[in-house]
Design a protein around this motif. Structure first.
Motif, short mmCIF file in Angstrom:
data_model
loop_
_atom_site.label_atom_id
_atom_site.label_comp_id
_atom_site.label_asym_id
_atom_site.label_seq_id
_atom_site.Cartn_x
_atom_site.Cartn_y
_atom_site.Cartn_z
N HIS A 286 0.84 -1.20 0.00
CA HIS A 286 0.00 0.00 0.00
C HIS A 286 0.88 1.26 0.00
O HIS A 286 0.65 2.19 -0.79
CB HIS A 286 -0.91 -0.03 1.23
CG HIS A 286 -1.66 1.24 1.47
ND1 HIS A 286 -2.90 1.48 0.91
CD2 HIS A 286 -1.36 2.35 2.21
CE1 HIS A 286 -3.32 2.67 1.29
NE2 HIS A 286 -2.41 3.22 2.08
N LEU A 287 1.87 1.29 0.88
CA LEU A 287 2.74 2.46 0.95
C LEU A 287 3.69 2.54 -0.23
O LEU A 287 3.92 3.62 -0.79
CB LEU A 287 3.55 2.44 2.26
CG LEU A 287 2.91 3.03 3.50
CD1 LEU A 287 3.89 3.02 4.65
CD2 LEU A 287 2.40 4.44 3.27
N GLU A 288 4.25 1.42 -0.62
CA GLU A 288 5.20 1.41 -1.73
C GLU A 288 4.57 1.96 -3.00
O GLU A 288 5.21 2.68 -3.77
CB GLU A 288 5.72 -0.01 -1.98
CG GLU A 288 6.77 -0.47 -1.00
CD GLU A 288 7.50 -1.72 -1.49
OE1 GLU A 288 7.83 -1.76 -2.69
OE2 GLU A 288 7.72 -2.63 -0.67
N GLU A 289 3.32 1.60 -3.25
CA GLU A 289 2.66 2.07 -4.47
C GLU A 289 2.62 3.59 -4.53
O GLU A 289 2.68 4.18 -5.61
CB GLU A 289 1.23 1.52 -4.53
CG GLU A 289 0.55 1.79 -5.85
CD GLU A 289 -0.94 2.04 -5.72
OE1 GLU A 289 -1.65 1.64 -6.64
OE2 GLU A 289 -1.38 2.63 -4.73
N ARG A 290 2.56 4.24 -3.39
CA ARG A 290 2.40 5.69 -3.34
C ARG A 290 3.73 6.45 -3.26
O ARG A 290 3.74 7.67 -3.37
CB ARG A 290 1.53 6.04 -2.12
CG ARG A 290 0.07 5.64 -2.32
CD ARG A 290 -0.65 5.38 -1.00
NE ARG A 290 -2.09 5.23 -1.21
CZ ARG A 290 -2.67 4.13 -1.69
NH1 ARG A 290 -1.93 3.08 -2.01
NH2 ARG A 290 -3.98 4.08 -1.86
N LEU A 291 4.83 5.72 -3.06
CA LEU A 291 6.13 6.36 -2.85
C LEU A 291 7.16 5.88 -3.89
O LEU A 291 7.99 5.02 -3.61
CB LEU A 291 6.63 6.07 -1.43
CG LEU A 291 5.80 6.66 -0.30
CD1 LEU A 291 6.25 6.10 1.05
CD2 LEU A 291 5.88 8.19 -0.29
N PRO A 292 7.11 6.46 -5.10
CA PRO A 292 8.12 6.09 -6.11
C PRO A 292 9.48 6.68 -5.75
O PRO A 292 9.59 7.55 -4.88
CB PRO A 292 7.57 6.74 -7.38
CG PRO A 292 6.76 7.90 -6.90
CD PRO A 292 6.16 7.46 -5.58
N PHE A 293 10.52 6.21 -6.43
CA PHE A 293 11.85 6.74 -6.16
C PHE A 293 12.11 7.99 -6.99
O PHE A 293 11.56 8.16 -8.08
CB PHE A 293 12.93 5.68 -6.41
CG PHE A 293 13.27 5.44 -7.87
CD1 PHE A 293 14.23 6.22 -8.51
CD2 PHE A 293 12.65 4.42 -8.58
CE1 PHE A 293 14.55 5.99 -9.85
CE2 PHE A 293 12.98 4.17 -9.91
CZ PHE A 293 13.93 4.96 -10.54
N LEU A 294 12.94 8.88 -6.46
CA LEU A 294 13.37 10.08 -7.17
C LEU A 294 14.76 10.46 -6.70
O LEU A 294 14.98 10.69 -5.50
CB LEU A 294 12.39 11.24 -6.93
CG LEU A 294 12.83 12.62 -7.44
CD1 LEU A 294 13.05 12.61 -8.95
CD2 LEU A 294 11.80 13.69 -7.06
N PHE A 295 15.70 10.53 -7.65
CA PHE A 295 17.05 11.00 -7.38
C PHE A 295 17.40 12.07 -8.43
O PHE A 295 17.03 11.94 -9.60
CB PHE A 295 18.07 9.86 -7.49
CG PHE A 295 18.04 8.89 -6.35
CD1 PHE A 295 18.93 8.99 -5.29
CD2 PHE A 295 17.12 7.86 -6.33
CE1 PHE A 295 18.91 8.10 -4.24
CE2 PHE A 295 17.08 6.95 -5.27
CZ PHE A 295 17.98 7.07 -4.23
N ILE A 296 18.11 13.10 -7.99
CA ILE A 296 18.50 14.19 -8.88
C ILE A 296 20.01 14.38 -8.81
O ILE A 296 20.60 14.39 -7.72
CB ILE A 296 17.78 15.51 -8.50
CG1 ILE A 296 16.26 15.35 -8.69
CG2 ILE A 296 18.31 16.68 -9.33
CD1 ILE A 296 15.45 16.55 -8.25
#
Length: 700
Positions: free
Chosen positions: A473-483
């Motif tokens: 449930h949580l993983e679906e809502r929290l994608p990865f982002l690196f800059i």
């Protein structure tokens, strides 16, 4: 910092409505779910009854423990030392002095999930990378800097591996875009050892035969020289007056949560942590699937306004949209876009796509031809190998070549892959070594010296057995982002470095990333923030660039994240068969039926059967950190099944028991479908309604 979370209403009437079990236990903080206890009157009869109940409870717990230990497993904690192939990632993503949280404020508390929880790892199995062909490709292309043309040639090293005894006859066909859905090829031009490809040709399909028939077919996508692009770059470079202008390279992977990046691609993740990439650990999606999240990122629109201003169902609708890549092109950048899995492309799946190529270099025509003509094998319903490489590698190599060709110019490239990540939690692990090495290849060719690189996803996995877990449930809502910021920008703007480090543990969204891309454009000196729309995201007025410090006390409501997608709250499990929960479930199903009935003015309703509530699978009540903005509402999260489609859904609702029963439930966000609906809604070609439709012809 003390935990000031208010306790929920524990009155008897509330407990009765929610069906709270007085003998429930509290989960650990990493689950985000707790069971609440309620009080009872201290009488002698009550104590005697409690002793009897406790004995029964002890026996029951013992039975459950024995069953769990021998059938399910000893605990939901995985001994990594006992599992081969698991590589742990060493990083520090938690809030300073607040272990277990990625974001911690009075408005938002996002827990840091354990990537190796047994409830997920029981479904995860590392997948090995396998070459698509045992032989090397017989042909290759390279760009000749002198002639400014690509040269197609026979690879002499590979030649010996092919069954050529006498004569070899090879020819190549140029791929031409007819429309978004159709391509054609030119007449096959024969060549011997090499041939120069005209700059009017974007990509080629090559065939080779001997006297016994065809022995080879492959494709090559290129970034040919274009006079009009060079003139554009030259004109704007004069205005720069020697000022360095950053390029932007976006590399996106579908359906990868931050946690699954760590779990499935540990070498790639460790490389990012070790090499000073900036992680945005509180990056929260704003809608269900790829299209609305990418539209928020690329246009600043939510789904409703995206449909209004750039209707993807109308030919030319998307062409009207103010995509960020248009802004960059208008200000002297060369642009490119590539995405694998042609049938499910972000702007094409059940949509019309683009009437005109949206960017200077558009990969879709080549991949459309390659999927039809090259050797293809399918994995999990999507193309995997496409000729001699995986289809995702075609995209990655195209991005690499684009960045190499324009390494000394200003470019904006958007590249997206679906094929190794879309439908399975494990499959993307096969690309770990490749992607780690790919980032090193970008470094080796100098891309990182002058380019801002965004490595990201749209959401986590939306289907499958892990999705029904709390972790899923949580993983679906929290994608990865690196800059990645290039060295010259770190030197010129140390405040950007400080802001990105601070924002690692702040709630952030695709709207913020949209504004970051616009902010980067203002840094070029080719425009300014006063230009119309350059300083705002149309559907998130309080969102901002990630190169500036994000406010700590952001709530989901502040940044246009509906309750259903919000990860800022923990939840208490409540009795799923209570009158209140049953009422909520029935109202949500009524909402789904109304949605189908009224969609497109009711023109599609006759195709779908009405749904009925079957069972409530689970129910939870949000523990809101700050309830000031809820106006008397309580927030519940339900999973439930419906008939006749045997669907499993998830919904988040606001409930106000002071209102009439027909008005006291409000569905927030959209309703998620947790199990597959392939084949159920083949009468429906609209992605917005497909997951709620069960075609009438299914009943016979």
């Amino acid at each position: 910092m003390s935990d000031k979370r208010p306790l929920l209403d524990t009155s008897d009437s509330q407990a009765e409505d929610d069906g709270c079990n007085s003998n429930s236990r509290e989960f650990s903080k990493t689950t985000g779910i707790t069971y609440k206890s309620t009080a009872a009157a201290p009488t002698v009869f009550w104590y005697g009854r409690q002793i009897l109940l406790r004995r029964k409870l002890f026996v029951g717990v013992l039975v459950v423990f024995i069953f769990s230990y021998f059938v399910i497993g000893p605990a939901d904690v995985l001994d990594l030392d006992s599992v081969s192939g698991i590589v742990q990632v060493h990083h520090q993503s938690n809030v300073l002095d607040m272990e277990g949280y990625l974001v911690y404020s009075n408005q938002c508390r996002i827990v840091d999930l354990d990537p190796y929880k047994r409830e997920v790892m029981r479904h995860f199995k590392r997948v090995s990378y396998k070459p698509c062909k045992q032989r090397l490709p017989l042909t290759q292309v390279r760009y000749d800097e002198t002639t400014r043309r690509y040269v197609l040639s026979i690879n002499s090293t590979a030649f010996e591996e092919y069954p050529v005894k006498h004569t070899l006859s090879c020819c190549y066909m140029g791929v031409e875009r007819v429309s978004e859905t159709n391509v054609s090829t030119t007449h096959c031009q024969h060549f011997k050892s090499k041939a120069q490809i005209a700059n009017t040709t974007d990509s080629v399909i090559v065939k080779c035969s001997t006297e016994r028939g065809q022995i080879y077919i492959n494709g090559h996508a290129t970034i040919p020289e274009r006079t009009e692009i060079r003139q554009r770059l030259k004109q704007w470079r004069k205005q720069d007056q020697g000022r360095r202008v950053p390029s932007v390279l976006m590399i996106g992977i579908d359906s990868i949560s931050r946690v699954n990046l760590i779990r499935a691609m540990p070498k790639t993740a460790q490389y990012l942590y070790d090499n000073d990439w900036f992680e945005l650990a509180g990056y929260n999606k704003i809608d269900d699937n790829t299209f609305p999240n990418i539209m928020a990122l690329m246009t600043g629109y939510n789904l409703s306004n995206a449909m209004k201003h750039c209707n993807p169902y109308v030919s030319g609708g998307l062409d009207k949209c103010d995509f960020v890549w248009k802004r960059y092109k208008q200000h002297g950048y060369v642009t490119a876009y590539g995405e694998d899995a042609v049938k499910i492309n972000t702007f094409n799946y059940l949509k019309k796509g683009f009437k005109q190529p949206p960017v200077d270099y558009y990969l879709r025509p080549y991949l459309a031809a390659a999927e039809k003509m090259l050797d293809v094998n399918m994995v999990l319903g999507l193309p995997h190998c496409l000729g001699f490489e995986t289809e995702s590698e075609h995209v990655y190599n195209y991005a690499l070549e684009f960045a190499r060709r324009y390494r000394n110019e200003s470019f904006f490239g958007f590249f997206w892959t679906n094929t190794h990540s879309h439908g399975d939690i494990s499959q993307t692990s096969s690309m770990d070594d490749y992607l780690r090495d790919y980032l090193l290849r970008l470094v080796a060719q100098g891309t990182m010296k002058h380019s801002i690189v965004v490595f990201f996803s749209d959401h986590g996995l939306r289907f499958g057995p892990t999705r029904s877990t709390w972790s899923g449930h949580l993983e679906e809502r929290l994608p990865f982002l690196f800059i990645w910021l290039p060295p010259f920008m770190r030197s010129q703007h140390p405040e950007f470095v400080e802001a990105l480090r601070l924002n690692r543990n702040r709630l952030t969204t695709p709207y913020d990333l949209h504004l970051t891309l616009k902010h980067i454009l203002t840094l070029t000196g080719r425009t300014n923030s006063l230009e119309t729309g350059l300083d705002t995201a149309k559907d998130c007025p309080q969102c901002q660039s990630l190169l500036l410090p994000v406010p700590l006390n952001r709530s989901c409501e502040d940044v246009a994240i509906a309750d259903h997608w919000c990860t800022c709250w923990s939840y208490d499990a409540v009795y799923k068969n209570s009158k209140t929960i049953r009422h909520l479930g029935e109202r949500v199903v009524h909402y789904l039926n109304d949605f189908v009935t009224n969609f497109r003015n009711g023109s599609l309703a006759h195709l779908c059967q009405p749904l009925a509530l079957q069972t409530i699978t689970s129910a939870y009540k949000a523990r809101i950190v700050d309830t000031a903005d809820l106006s008397g509402n309580q927030v519940y999260w339900l999973t439930f099944s419906t008939s006749p489609n045997q669907a499993l859904y998830e919904a988040t609702v606001r409930y106000n028991k002071r209102l009439p029963s027909e008005e006291n439930v409000m569905v927030t966000g959209s309703v998620s479908r947790l199990n597959s609906y392939s084949g159920e809604a083949d009468c429906m070609n609209d992605f917005a309604i497909k997951k709620y439709c069960y075609c009438r012809h299914k009943s016979g």
